[in-house]
Design a protein around this motif. Structure first.
Motif, short mmCIF file in Angstrom:
data_model
loop_
_atom_site.label_atom_id
_atom_site.label_comp_id
_atom_site.label_asym_id
_atom_site.label_seq_id
_atom_site.Cartn_x
_atom_site.Cartn_y
_atom_site.Cartn_z
N THR A 120 32.15 50.73 24.54
CA THR A 120 31.01 50.69 25.47
C THR A 120 31.34 50.02 26.80
N PRO A 121 32.42 50.45 27.49
CA PRO A 121 32.72 49.86 28.80
C PRO A 121 31.61 50.20 29.80
N ASN A 122 31.27 49.27 30.68
CA ASN A 122 30.25 49.60 31.68
C ASN A 122 30.90 50.28 32.88
N VAL A 123 30.10 51.05 33.61
CA VAL A 123 30.57 51.71 34.83
C VAL A 123 29.77 51.20 36.03
N ASP A 124 29.34 49.95 35.91
CA ASP A 124 28.55 49.30 36.97
C ASP A 124 29.38 48.29 37.74
N THR A 125 30.31 47.65 37.05
CA THR A 125 31.06 46.55 37.65
C THR A 125 32.55 46.70 37.38
N ILE A 126 33.34 46.08 38.24
CA ILE A 126 34.78 45.98 38.04
C ILE A 126 35.09 44.57 37.56
N TYR A 127 35.95 44.48 36.56
CA TYR A 127 36.23 43.21 35.91
C TYR A 127 37.39 42.46 36.56
N THR A 128 37.26 41.15 36.56
CA THR A 128 38.36 40.23 36.86
C THR A 128 38.33 39.18 35.77
N GLN A 129 39.41 38.97 35.06
CA GLN A 129 39.36 38.02 33.95
C GLN A 129 40.64 37.22 33.83
N ALA A 130 40.57 36.19 33.00
CA ALA A 130 41.74 35.34 32.76
C ALA A 130 41.51 34.51 31.52
N LEU A 131 42.58 34.13 30.86
CA LEU A 131 42.56 33.16 29.77
C LEU A 131 43.24 31.89 30.26
N MET A 132 42.55 30.77 30.11
CA MET A 132 43.09 29.48 30.56
C MET A 132 43.47 28.61 29.37
N ASP A 133 44.57 27.92 29.53
CA ASP A 133 44.99 26.90 28.58
C ASP A 133 44.94 25.56 29.30
N LEU A 134 43.92 24.76 29.00
CA LEU A 134 43.71 23.49 29.70
C LEU A 134 44.31 22.30 28.95
N TYR A 135 45.06 22.56 27.89
CA TYR A 135 45.64 21.46 27.12
C TYR A 135 46.81 20.82 27.86
N GLN A 136 47.67 21.66 28.43
CA GLN A 136 48.86 21.15 29.11
C GLN A 136 48.58 20.76 30.56
N ASP A 137 47.61 21.42 31.19
CA ASP A 137 47.42 21.24 32.62
C ASP A 137 46.00 21.67 32.98
N ALA A 138 45.51 21.16 34.11
CA ALA A 138 44.26 21.66 34.67
C ALA A 138 44.57 22.96 35.42
N VAL A 139 43.55 23.76 35.68
CA VAL A 139 43.75 25.06 36.32
C VAL A 139 42.88 25.18 37.56
N VAL A 140 43.48 25.68 38.63
CA VAL A 140 42.81 25.86 39.92
C VAL A 140 42.38 27.31 40.07
N LEU A 141 41.16 27.53 40.56
CA LEU A 141 40.65 28.88 40.80
C LEU A 141 40.05 28.95 42.20
N GLN A 142 40.52 29.90 43.00
CA GLN A 142 39.98 30.14 44.33
C GLN A 142 39.10 31.38 44.30
N LEU A 143 37.86 31.25 44.79
CA LEU A 143 36.94 32.37 44.82
C LEU A 143 36.36 32.53 46.22
N PRO A 144 36.18 33.77 46.70
CA PRO A 144 35.60 33.98 48.02
C PRO A 144 34.08 34.08 47.95
N LYS A 145 33.43 33.87 49.06
CA LYS A 145 32.01 34.18 49.17
C LYS A 145 31.89 35.70 49.31
N THR A 146 30.94 36.30 48.61
CA THR A 146 30.78 37.76 48.67
C THR A 146 29.40 38.13 49.19
N ASN A 147 29.28 39.35 49.64
CA ASN A 147 27.98 39.87 50.08
C ASN A 147 27.42 40.85 49.07
#
Length: 468
Positions: free
Chosen positions: A85-112
């Motif tokens: 049942t994939p949707n055809v409304d949105t495009i996906y961006t995903q990730a799996l984080m492992d925070l045990y060894q290190d913290a993780v930085v994420l940069q996101l833009p402002k969108t319209n």
């Protein structure tokens, strides 16, 4: 015969004099085994998803190494078979984080445009949702830290404290069609993820390679359900140690300790009998769990005409372990209802199963289009009998509010659901293609109003077209 009955009575009397009978213990342990699997099933599903998605040397359209973004470049189509049942409304961006060894930085833009990033803990509970439309000009940089992390947050970063070390990011950005996908890709180019150590030593642009292991190229659900009892709980116990259960789970964790299921515990399947008995019990337990969680999810199903949707507390589970497990099996990573609802229908308004042998009209009154908050949207999508998009000559899989359709004179909308291409121009504009087989429909409503969440909005009718 009398001698056999007398012996049986003597045995029953002897067992009844014990402080805790063998029968009671066996029943108790079997019940705990079922509870243990129900509680840990989402945890195991997230781990299996992590293994599968990160099983690659470099980032692709479907996979990326740990702590790196998977940027899907296009909308799903009939060739998409990675998920049901994939949707055809949105495009996906995903990730799996492992925070045990290190913290993780994420940069996101402002969108319209609608672009939300959902972050789930190891148990599929939503940690936070970032709305990119609400970010400051120039975007924002976030620092995700795990439960054991100690350190200083660099200047210019917003810390997000996570209750588990395993975190799944699932982002959705609205996309009207294939032409619009280029605009979404431009947004994705402004997104980046890397570890805090890479930020501090200046290697954020140099993405470390992962590793591909053929044995880990599996379907996550199959991986989980193919574990033996010992394999399953050995991994679950290890995962609970790295991803501490919530405080509200204390009662459940204390109960499961009786069969050595819990953070860092040593599980011993021999308490359930011989190897053969354990294998048989485990197979029976899996069937019992599936039946139980199906029942547990029923009270949260919201009915509206031929449609049915999963209601609150979807994605924010609390102690609704059965509901949580049920959704992890069929819709892992579901949004909270405040973000989106997904009513689906497998029957028409008369209660008859939907079949491609028939023609149907989905009717929406002029004053009854799906109500959403600002920037919300809706779609109606058809899926085949195995929950994939239906191949068709127009590559059309849904009728959506942000793509062209033709209204009736009174402002209402009729959607023509049938396998044959309509000859009438108006019907063609509103045609939702299906195949000859059974099918089902999904009505997705993003940013639904309280009217939808309270089930006070009448959902569209689905009427079988009778021959004239």
């Amino acid at each position: 015969m009398k001698k056999w009955i007398a012996s049986l009575v003597a045995l029953v009397l002897a067992l009844s004099m014990l402080p805790v009978s063998f029968a009671d213990t066996a029943v108790s342990q079997t019940a705990l085994l079922k509870d243990a699997m129900i509680y840990t099933l989402p945890l195991m599903m997230v781990k299996a998803t992590e293994i599968k998605i990160t099983n690659t040397e470099t980032a692709t359209y479907t996979q990326a190494p740990m702590n790196q973004l998977v940027k899907v470049p296009i909308l799903a189509n009939a060739a998409a078979k990675d998920v049901v049942t994939p949707n055809v409304d949105t495009i996906y961006t995903q990730a799996l984080m492992d925070l045990y060894q290190d913290a993780v930085v994420l940069q996101l833009p402002k969108t319209n445009r609608f672009s939300i990033m959902q972050f789930m803990d190891a148990y599929t509970s939503t940690i936070t949702i970032i709305d990119c439309m609400e970010l400051p000009e120039g975007g924002e940089t976030f620092l995700f830290t795990g439960p054991f992390w100690k350190g200083e947050v660099p200047q210019g970063m917003t810390q997000i404290k996570c209750p588990s070390n395993m975190v799944w990011m699932l982002g959705r950005t609205i996309c009207a069609d294939d032409m619009d996908a280029a605009n979404v890709r431009a947004i994705q180019k402004q997104m980046d993820m890397y570890t805090l150590s890479a930020h501090l030593n200046g290697t954020a642009d140099s993405k470390p390679k992962g590793e591909f292991v053929e044995a880990e190229n599996f379907i996550p659900r199959n991986f989980v359900l193919s574990r033996t009892m010992e394999q399953y709980f050995d991994l679950a116990n290890q995962l609970m140690l790295l991803n501490p259960p919530a405080q509200e789970d204390a009662e459940m964790i204390a109960k499961l300790a009786a069969i050595n299921v819990g953070p860092g515990m040593d599980f011993d399947p021999s308490i359930f009998g011989t190897e053969e008995e354990v294998a048989a019990l485990w197979a029976q337990n899996i069937q019992s769990v599936f039946a139980q969680v199906t029942l547990d999810a029923i009270p949260f199903a919201v009915k509206n005409g031929p449609w049915q949707m999963s209601g609150h507390p979807l994605g924010i589970w609390g102690t609704e372990y059965g509901y949580r497990a049920a959704v992890s099996i069929v819709a892992l990573g579901a949004n909270p209802v405040s973000m989106a609802v997904y009513p689906n229908a497998s029957t028409d308004s008369e209660g008859n199963p939907l079949s491609g042998e028939n023609k149907y009209i989905i009717h929406i009154d002029a004053n009854a289009f799906p109500p959403t908050y600002e920037n919300g949207f809706w779609s109606i999508t058809a899926y085949n009998e195995v929950n994939y998009l239906i191949d068709n000559e127009m590559n059309r899989y849904a009728i959506k509010n942000n793509t062209p359709y033709v209204l009736n004179e009174d402002g209402s909308l009729d959607i023509y659901v049938q396998k044959e291409k309509p000859a009438d121009e108006k019907q063609l504009a509103n045609w939702l293609p299906i195949s000859e087989a059974a099918f089902q429909l999904y009505l997705r409503v993003y940013l639904p109003t309280e009217e939808v969440l309270a089930n006070q909005w009448e959902m569209p009718s689905i009427t079988k077209v009778t021959a004239e």
